[in-house]
Design an enzyme around this catalytic site. Structure first.
Site, short mmCIF file in Angstrom:
data_model
loop_
_atom_site.label_atom_id
_atom_site.label_comp_id
_atom_site.label_asym_id
_atom_site.label_seq_id
_atom_site.Cartn_x
_atom_site.Cartn_y
_atom_site.Cartn_z
N ALA A 78 0.87 -1.17 0.00
CA ALA A 78 0.00 0.00 0.00
C ALA A 78 0.91 1.22 0.00
O ALA A 78 1.06 1.91 1.01
CB ALA A 78 -0.93 0.00 1.21
N LEU A 81 0.26 5.00 -4.40
CA LEU A 81 0.46 5.62 -5.71
C LEU A 81 1.36 6.86 -5.63
O LEU A 81 1.13 7.86 -6.31
CB LEU A 81 -0.89 5.99 -6.35
CG LEU A 81 -1.82 4.82 -6.70
CD1 LEU A 81 -3.14 5.34 -7.25
CD2 LEU A 81 -1.17 3.88 -7.70
N CYS A 134 -6.66 0.36 -8.92
CA CYS A 134 -5.83 0.32 -7.71
C CYS A 134 -6.71 -0.02 -6.52
O CYS A 134 -7.72 0.65 -6.29
CB CYS A 134 -5.14 1.66 -7.49
SG CYS A 134 -4.16 1.71 -5.97
N GLY A 248 1.44 -12.55 -10.99
CA GLY A 248 2.12 -13.77 -10.57
C GLY A 248 3.03 -14.41 -11.60
O GLY A 248 3.40 -15.58 -11.45
N GLY A 269 6.15 -7.90 -12.26
CA GLY A 269 6.68 -6.92 -11.34
C GLY A 269 7.31 -7.56 -10.12
O GLY A 269 8.50 -7.40 -9.85
#
Length: 309
Positions: A78, A81, A134, A248, A269
């Site tokens: 978290a 952004l 998001c 994943g 990522g």
């Protein structure tokens, strides 16, 4: 496929109007803040790099702790952004000539996106990715994605404001994500990225409190791969739209599974945290070896094969 005639495979792929030399991309939110890093990732085998999600004004994000490693693999984050703002970021990438950059944008109303697009008019941008999913920032992300009327307005506004291809990144909110995809398609979106991180949390048994400062975050990495793969399969079964699979992916087998489910390219990522930038070349080599073994000449030939009876 028949293996009687051997072919030389190519890693080049197309996501609608977006042509890439290689099918493995950097996902948004990971290392997406520096042109020097973008160049290194591209040289390391990334077909394109997606920036961190950018807002009109700079955002500081949430205080620490902002990320937590999940037992058995994966991460909950978290970050909030955090980003330097669209104008500052545009100045940073303006010298770019060689890297296929996909600029990720986040906002709450159509005019947010229209304003940000103007900042990138003099930048070499491969595509825009609209972050409609998001899971841990209020008034943007999933709150936007769950409002299908707003999705239509945003996509329509962006499409009218640029000739650059536009991608919508969708996730799992409170409404049926397939309807979000449908709303984006109705408004002219060029491609879909599926999926974003999944809303989640972690609690410390000693402090007896949530670990992240925001309490809730987005789960990424290995745990969400079966969910993301299911979503790609469902989207490609219901709609005729190019798809980028995300969630994943850390091996060539993962990438190929997403191709077979209906994706034309993939993003990764979390895998960088374990394997650093060499993961791109490792996956590219594995895909090529698989294509040679199965006698595929292109990525396109694999897309959606798992749906065939």
């Amino acid at each position: 496929m028949s293996s009687l005639i051997k072919v030389e495979p190519s890693l080049a792929t197309s996501i609608g109007p977006i042509d890439l030399g290689k099918p493995v991309m950097l996902a948004s939110g990971i290392l997406g803040i520096s042109l020097d890093v973008f160049n290194r990732l591209h040289r390391s085998g990334a077909g394109a790099v997606v920036t961190k999600s950018l807002s009109i004004a700079p955002w500081e994000g949430y205080p620490n702790p902002t990320i937590f490693s999940v037992k058995g693999g994966g991460w909950i984050n978290a970050v909030g952004l955090s980003n330097p703002g669209a104008a500052n970021f545009a100045k940073m990438i303006q010298p770019n000539q060689d890297v296929p950059i996909v600029v990720s944008l986040v906002g709450s109303v159509p005019d947010d996106f229209k304003t940000m697009l103007k900042e990138f008019e003099n930048c070499k941008v491969k595509a825009y990715e609209l972050n409609l999913s998001c899971p841990h920032v209020a008034q943007v992300g999933l709150e936007v994605g769950d409002d299908h009327g707003l999705v239509k307005e945003i996509v329509s506004t962006v499409k009218k404001s640029t000739n650059v291809p536009v991608i919508a990144k969708v996730g799992l909110g409170t409404s049926n994500y397939l309807n979000t995809v449908g709303a984006a398609i109705d408004s002219g979106i060029d491609a879909i990225t599926a999926i974003n991180t999944v809303r989640s949390m972690a609690i410390d048994v000693e402090t007896q409190r949530p670990i992240l400062s925001n309490k809730f975050g987005g789960l990424s990495g290995t745990p969400i791969k079966p969910i993301a793969q299911r979503c790609v399969y469902e989207i490609s079964s219901k709609y005729d739209i190019p798809i980028i699979g995300c969630g994943g992916i850390s091996t060539w087998e993962d990438a190929v599974e997403f191709f077979l489910a209906g994706a034309s390219a993939v993003q990764l990522g979390s895998a960088i945290g374990d394997n650093w930038v060499g993961v791109f070349e490792d996956i590219n080599i594995g895909i090529l070896q698989y294509m040679k073994r199965k006698n595929y000449s292109s990525i396109k030939e694999m897309v959606g094969v798992a749906k065939k009876s």
